[in-house]
Design an enzyme around this catalytic site. Structure first.
Site, PDB file in Angstrom:
ATOM      1  N   ARG A  13       0.826  -1.210   0.000  1.00  0.00           N
ATOM      2  CA  ARG A  13       0.000   0.000   0.000  1.00  0.00           C
ATOM      3  C   ARG A  13       0.862   1.263   0.000  1.00  0.00           C
ATOM      4  NH1 ARG A  13      -0.761   4.949   2.219  1.00  0.00           N
ATOM      5  NH2 ARG A  13      -0.186   4.076   4.262  1.00  0.00           N
ATOM      6  N   HIS A 205       7.481   4.484  12.084  1.00  0.00           N
ATOM      7  CA  HIS A 205       7.397   4.417  10.625  1.00  0.00           C
ATOM      8  C   HIS A 205       8.359   5.461  10.058  1.00  0.00           C
ATOM      9  CE1 HIS A 205       4.631   3.985   6.921  1.00  0.00           C
ATOM     10  NE2 HIS A 205       5.551   4.885   6.569  1.00  0.00           N
ATOM     11  N   CYS A 238       6.982   9.918  -0.692  1.00  0.00           N
ATOM     12  CA  CYS A 238       5.884  10.786  -0.265  1.00  0.00           C
ATOM     13  C   CYS A 238       5.627  11.822  -1.351  1.00  0.00           C
ATOM     14  CB  CYS A 238       6.216  11.493   1.052  1.00  0.00           C
ATOM     15  SG  CYS A 238       4.936  12.665   1.568  1.00  0.00           S
TER      16      CYS A 238
END
Length: 296
Positions: A13, A205, A238
């Protein structure tokens, strides 16, 4: 007795949704199957966001449905709102994840909402999830810095994490979205949040933009965290942060943790094979140093 650290595999994901190459559904399913064979107990499958905004996740229902019978595993999917939750429920999911940021500037760019507005949006989502017996994981991004506002007040990281936990998220993943953190800051952030949220309910994370991710993981593990997010082959990045590279590679995290004497339940050789498979499939350079050094 050997202590266990649970790896949350986010490659299918968080990794693939930020890859430029469109990935076939069959390839995603094959990757997930290989990750399961490698010993992963928790894999983030997909995201039920609008295909208009994230076309890479347009096949979310097909991917999630394929694994609906795997009740022996934790297979969370990301949902942004009630509409996404409804689609996820139709696919038979048993765990979801919601996401917000500790930076208002980042949250506005990412979801067109302030932090508090996004938290308010989660209330009906968590209420519905609870009534349907779903577990909910929460993500807090930009915990160590924001590409738009710079420094993020630690008090905001604590406040948002505490709010998600109080709302019913069983676990809060603390994300260094742009990979700006260093070990001392990462450890300090974790400890500050742990003063308000049980350490057993926290995960970390890290992105590896500045090569600090593995060191940050090590610092937080030493501080007591026992859940680590990672992405096979270092997939991802990102889209809202210039220069932000992928997540810390799962292969590198597993290699380090095994070397520290922890158990992950993951077969490193099979994990390396899964990473090589997906990198070959999408013609991407492998972001794992362990994989690059692994015998062919």
């Amino acid at each position: 007795m050997t202590e266990t650290i649970r790896i949350v595999e986010v490659g299918p994901r968080d990794g693939l949704q930020n890859e430029a190459t469109q990935v076939a559904t069959a390839t995603k399913i094959a990757l997930i199957e290989q990750l399961i064979e490698a010993g992963h107990s928790t894999i983030e499958l997909t995201s039920f966001v609008s295909p208009k905004w994230v076309p890479q996740m347009a096949d979310a229902a097909d991917v999630a449905t394929r694994f609906r019978e795997r009740t022996d595993l934790r297979l969370p999917v990301l949902v942004p709102n009630l509409q996404g939750l409804e689609r996820a429920l139709e696919s038979g999911v048993r765990e979801i994840a919601v996401f917000t940021a500790a930076s208002d500037a980042f949250n506005r760019r990412n979801t067109n909402a302030t932090i508090d507005e996004s938290l308010n949006r989660f209330v009906p989502v968590l209420e519905r999830a609870k009534s349907d017996g779903l577990r909910v994981r929460g993500y807090v991004s930009t915990v160590l810095g924001c590409p738009y506002q710079g420094e993020v007040p630690l008090a905001e990281v604590v406040r948002v994490s505490k709010a998600l936990h109080r709302m019913g998220c069983y676990e809060i993943s603390l994300g260094d979205t742009i990979g700006i953190g260093t070990p001392r800051k990462a450890r300090g952030m974790l400890r500050a949040v742990a003063d308000e949220v049980p350490l057993s309910a926290l995960a970390v994370h890290f992105h590896d933009t500045r090569g600090q991710a593995l060191a940050n993981v090590f610092a937080c593990v030493e501080a007591g965290v026992r859940v680590v997010d990672a992405s096979v082959a270092g997939l991802g990045g990102c889209p809202y942060a210039q220069g932000a590279s992928g997540n810390v590679a799962t292969e590198d995290v597993v290699y380090a943790l095994h070397g520290m004497g922890f158990n992950t339940g993951i077969d490193l050789s099979r994990l390396v094979a899964a990473g090589r498979f997906i990198c070959h499939a999408i013609e991407r350079r492998n972001g794992s140093k362990v994989a690059l050094a692994w015998p062919s």
